[in-house]
Design a protein around this motif. Structure first.
Motif, PDB file in Angstrom:
ATOM      1  N   VAL A   1      53.693  64.779   7.719  1.00 49.34           N
ATOM      2  CA  VAL A   1      53.723  63.988   8.859  1.00 49.34           C
ATOM      3  C   VAL A   1      52.768  64.477   9.903  1.00 49.34           C
ATOM      4  O   VAL A   1      52.730  65.838  10.018  1.00 49.34           O
ATOM      5  CB  VAL A   1      54.967  64.070   9.718  1.00 49.34           C
ATOM      6  N   MET A   2      52.088  63.843  10.544  1.00 50.13           N
ATOM      7  CA  MET A   2      51.069  63.832  11.665  1.00 50.13           C
ATOM      8  C   MET A   2      51.294  63.426  12.742  1.00 50.13           C
ATOM      9  O   MET A   2      51.792  62.270  13.008  1.00 50.13           O
ATOM     10  CB  MET A   2      49.751  63.518  11.425  1.00 50.13           C
ATOM     11  N   ASP A   3      51.345  64.100  14.014  1.00 47.38           N
ATOM     12  CA  ASP A   3      51.761  63.736  15.482  1.00 47.38           C
ATOM     13  C   ASP A   3      50.433  64.067  16.257  1.00 47.38           C
ATOM     14  O   ASP A   3      49.785  64.916  16.111  1.00 47.38           O
ATOM     15  CB  ASP A   3      53.091  64.179  15.892  1.00 47.38           C
ATOM     16  N   GLN A   4      50.403  63.142  17.425  1.00 43.82           N
ATOM     17  CA  GLN A   4      49.491  63.398  18.356  1.00 43.82           C
ATOM     18  C   GLN A   4      50.474  64.169  19.436  1.00 43.82           C
ATOM     19  O   GLN A   4      51.609  63.735  19.794  1.00 43.82           O
ATOM     20  CB  GLN A   4      48.845  62.070  18.956  1.00 43.82           C
ATOM     21  N   MET A   5      49.659  65.307  19.937  1.00 41.95           N
ATOM     22  CA  MET A   5      50.706  66.216  20.660  1.00 41.95           C
ATOM     23  C   MET A   5      49.961  66.132  22.182  1.00 41.95           C
ATOM     24  O   MET A   5      50.761  66.323  23.209  1.00 41.95           O
ATOM     25  CB  MET A   5      50.507  67.745  20.088  1.00 41.95           C
TER      26      MET A   5
ATOM     27  N   PRO B   1      51.421  60.804  23.660  1.00 44.23           N
ATOM     28  CA  PRO B   1      51.297  59.381  23.288  1.00 44.23           C
ATOM     29  C   PRO B   1      52.296  58.610  23.849  1.00 44.23           C
ATOM     30  O   PRO B   1      53.276  59.131  24.412  1.00 44.23           O
ATOM     31  CB  PRO B   1      51.369  59.405  21.655  1.00 44.23           C
ATOM     32  N   PRO B   2      52.097  57.084  23.936  1.00 42.64           N
ATOM     33  CA  PRO B   2      53.267  56.278  24.261  1.00 42.64           C
ATOM     34  C   PRO B   2      54.398  56.770  23.776  1.00 42.64           C
ATOM     35  O   PRO B   2      54.513  57.130  22.401  1.00 42.64           O
ATOM     36  CB  PRO B   2      52.677  55.011  23.954  1.00 42.64           C
ATOM     37  N   ASN B   3      55.479  56.851  24.188  1.00 38.50           N
ATOM     38  CA  ASN B   3      56.819  57.101  23.508  1.00 38.50           C
ATOM     39  C   ASN B   3      57.653  55.634  23.161  1.00 38.50           C
ATOM     40  O   ASN B   3      58.425  55.277  23.653  1.00 38.50           O
ATOM     41  CB  ASN B   3      57.795  57.964  24.465  1.00 38.50           C
ATOM     42  N   PRO B   4      57.196  55.410  21.804  1.00 36.74           N
ATOM     43  CA  PRO B   4      58.100  54.399  21.159  1.00 36.74           C
ATOM     44  C   PRO B   4      59.424  54.803  20.874  1.00 36.74           C
ATOM     45  O   PRO B   4      59.775  55.949  20.879  1.00 36.74           O
ATOM     46  CB  PRO B   4      57.074  54.076  19.866  1.00 36.74           C
ATOM     47  N   THR B   5      60.402  53.723  20.890  1.00 35.35           N
ATOM     48  CA  THR B   5      61.747  53.954  20.545  1.00 35.35           C
ATOM     49  C   THR B   5      61.972  53.239  19.618  1.00 35.35           C
ATOM     50  O   THR B   5      61.834  52.059  19.314  1.00 35.35           O
ATOM     51  CB  THR B   5      62.687  53.923  21.770  1.00 35.35           C
ATOM     52  N   PRO B   6      62.443  53.585  18.466  1.00 32.32           N
ATOM     53  CA  PRO B   6      62.755  55.117  17.993  1.00 32.32           C
ATOM     54  C   PRO B   6      61.437  55.964  17.835  1.00 32.32           C
ATOM     55  O   PRO B   6      60.317  55.053  17.572  1.00 32.32           O
ATOM     56  CB  PRO B   6      63.752  55.176  16.799  1.00 32.32           C
ATOM     57  N   TYR B   7      61.520  57.140  17.766  1.00 34.66           N
ATOM     58  CA  TYR B   7      60.285  57.970  17.508  1.00 34.66           C
ATOM     59  C   TYR B   7      59.687  57.226  16.089  1.00 34.66           C
ATOM     60  O   TYR B   7      60.247  57.210  15.363  1.00 34.66           O
ATOM     61  CB  TYR B   7      60.732  59.503  17.502  1.00 34.66           C
TER      62      TYR B   7
END
Length: 94
Positions: A37-41, A45-51
């Motif tokens: 898993v890679m995330d932008q920290m 980033p915009p907070n989509p729901t769900p993550y």
């Protein structure tokens, strides 16, 4: 670079910057499946729901080379792969 790529196969946690954006990648094994898993920290980033992570893949553990290969060739940075931008990546501690 070799240390980074080798670590992907074991799910090592790594932080890095590309053009001022901080990313975090990690992996794990659960129920004989390997997930990367890679995330932008930063910036947030915009907070989509769900993550939803920036990039993720899960396959059986014995196919983890396919997961790592898919990450390394995914067009995640301005439609460029990791190999296209690796010279511009800065490694950071977090």
């Amino acid at each position: 670079m070799n240390e980074f790529v080798d670590g992907l196969y074991y799910g090592d946690e790594r932080w890095f910057l590309y053009k001022g954006v901080k990313y975090f990648i990690q992996g794990w094994v659960k129920n004989n499946n390997f997930t990367l898993v890679m995330d932008q920290m930063e910036p947030d980033p915009p907070n989509p729901t769900p993550y939803v992570p920036l990039w993720t893949m899960t396959k059986p553990y014995d196919k983890r080379d396919e997961v790592v290969g898919a990450f390394l060739t995914a067009p995640l940075w301005e439609n460029k792969s990791f190999w296209d931008v690796e010279q511009e990546i800065e490694w950071v501690d977090c």
